[in-house]
Write a protein that holds these residues in place. Structure first.
Motif, PDB file in Angstrom:
ATOM      1  N   PHE A  34       0.849  -1.187   0.000  1.00 59.75           N
ATOM      2  CA  PHE A  34       0.000   0.000   0.000  1.00 59.75           C
ATOM      3  C   PHE A  34       0.890   1.244   0.000  1.00 59.75           C
ATOM      4  N   ILE A  93       4.645   7.050   2.300  1.00 58.64           N
ATOM      5  CA  ILE A  93       4.911   5.869   3.124  1.00 58.64           C
ATOM      6  C   ILE A  93       4.352   4.631   2.435  1.00 58.64           C
ATOM      7  N   PRO A  97       0.978  -5.842   4.257  1.00 58.48           N
ATOM      8  CA  PRO A  97       0.367  -6.729   5.251  1.00 58.48           C
ATOM      9  C   PRO A  97       1.232  -7.972   5.439  1.00 58.48           C
ATOM     10  N   TYR A 105       0.303  -5.126   9.770  1.00 58.02           N
ATOM     11  CA  TYR A 105       0.842  -4.334   8.678  1.00 58.02           C
ATOM     12  C   TYR A 105       2.170  -3.742   9.137  1.00 58.02           C
ATOM     13  N   THR A 106       3.161  -3.806   8.273  1.00 57.22           N
ATOM     14  CA  THR A 106       4.443  -3.173   8.576  1.00 57.22           C
ATOM     15  C   THR A 106       4.628  -2.001   7.626  1.00 57.22           C
ATOM     16  N   PHE A 107       5.289  -0.966   8.118  1.00 51.94           N
ATOM     17  CA  PHE A 107       5.438   0.271   7.363  1.00 51.94           C
ATOM     18  C   PHE A 107       6.905   0.563   7.067  1.00 51.94           C
ATOM     19  N   GLY A 108       7.136   1.154   5.902  1.00 46.86           N
ATOM     20  CA  GLY A 108       8.451   1.714   5.631  1.00 46.86           C
ATOM     21  C   GLY A 108       8.640   2.965   6.475  1.00 46.86           C
ATOM     22  N   SER A 109       9.863   3.468   6.473  1.00 43.86           N
ATOM     23  CA  SER A 109      10.184   4.624   7.313  1.00 43.86           C
ATOM     24  C   SER A 109       9.772   5.947   6.682  1.00 43.86           C
TER      25      SER A 109
ATOM     26  N   TYR B  37      -1.692   2.520  16.081  1.00 42.29           N
ATOM     27  CA  TYR B  37      -0.331   2.783  15.632  1.00 42.29           C
ATOM     28  C   TYR B  37       0.129   4.095  16.254  1.00 42.29           C
ATOM     29  N   GLN B  44       8.068   7.294  11.774  1.00 41.17           N
ATOM     30  CA  GLN B  44       7.976   5.850  11.569  1.00 41.17           C
ATOM     31  C   GLN B  44       6.706   5.348  12.238  1.00 41.17           C
ATOM     32  N   MET B  45       5.908   4.614  11.508  1.00 39.75           N
ATOM     33  CA  MET B  45       4.678   4.043  12.057  1.00 39.75           C
ATOM     34  C   MET B  45       5.025   2.795  12.864  1.00 39.75           C
ATOM     35  N   GLY B  99      -5.791 -11.001   3.488  1.00 40.55           N
ATOM     36  CA  GLY B  99      -4.388 -10.606   3.391  1.00 40.55           C
ATOM     37  C   GLY B  99      -4.117  -9.370   2.579  1.00 40.55           C
TER      38      GLY B  99
END
Lengths: 116, 115
Positions: A34, A93, A97, A105-109, B37, B44-45, B99
């Motif tokens: 995303f 950003i 998932p 969900y992981t996020f880029g910086s 979050y 940064q999240m 997903g």
């Protein structure tokens, strides 16, 4: 686990040029990515969803010819801002998932883009 | 359409005290996931806590806990023993199971922890 590396962290470009932002999943396969845009003191606004090997799905109002998204592999998704203008200056950003000890969900910086 | 509402644009709390951030959501789905979050000044999240809708027990992560009221569609975050490092924007987010479903974010609450 589930780390997304985003580069560059910041970039300044001249008006009319193009800029590419990369997001790499380091320890998992990101079949979906995303892409968000965030204005100062505001929430994340979804721009598009990319899936590996297929065309990205853009949210309403997002110019697909200006914001080119490519998801050519399971570990790399890119956003290219074409013919950038000052109004494209923003914080971008990426997020993927994942399922690791639960669903998340992981996020880029993030990438701070400034167009001058 | 699913929506997430955070009604507190800004909040402040004294160090070591407890603060609760509110979040409500709207959905017709029965199975979904809720998240809090944190976005510090680095932007940064960072995942604070998550809750699966099918679980009745409220999630807890160290000093962070939620009060999940499914019938009321409420998902508040309680931060105990607040620390200066908790100063950040906090976003409540929602997604249906699957997903590749997108996250729907609230507008965020800016939390300031004062010494």
């Amino acid at each position: 686990g589930a780390v997304v590396s985003q580069h560059p962290s910041w970039v300044i470009c001249k008006s009319g040029t193009s800029v590419k932002i990369e997001c790499r999943s380091l320890d998992f396969q990101a079949t979906t990515m995303f892409w968000y845009r965030q204005f100062p003191k505001q929430s994340l606004m979804l721009m598009a969803t990319s899936n590996e090997g297929s065309k990205a799905t853009y949210e309403q109002g997002v110019e697909k010819d200006k914001f080119l998204i490519n998801h050519a592999s399971l570990t790399l998704s890119t956003l290219t801002v074409t013919s950038a203008h000052p109004e494209d200056s923003s914080f971008y950003i990426c997020s993927a998932p994942y399922a690791l000890l639960g669903y998340g969900y992981t996020f880029g910086s993030g990438t701070r883009l400034t167009v001058v | 359409a699913q929506t997430v509402t955070q009604s507190q644009p800004e909040m402040s709390v004294q160090e070591a005290e407890t603060v609760t951030l509110s979040c409500t959501y709207d959905t017709s789905e029965n199975n979904y996931y809720l998240f809090w979050y944190k976005q510090p000044p680095s932007r940064q999240m960072i995942l604070v806590i998550r809750q699966e809708a099918y679980k009745q027990q409220n999630a807890t992560e160290n000093r962070f806990s939620v009060n999940f009221q499914k019938a009321a569609k409420s998902f508040s975050l309680k931060i105990s023993d607040s620390q200066l490092g908790d100063t950040a924007m906090y976003f409540c987010a929602f997604t249906t199971q699957g997903g590749s479903e997108k996250l729907v974010f609230g507008k965020g609450t800016k939390l300031t922890v004062n010494p």
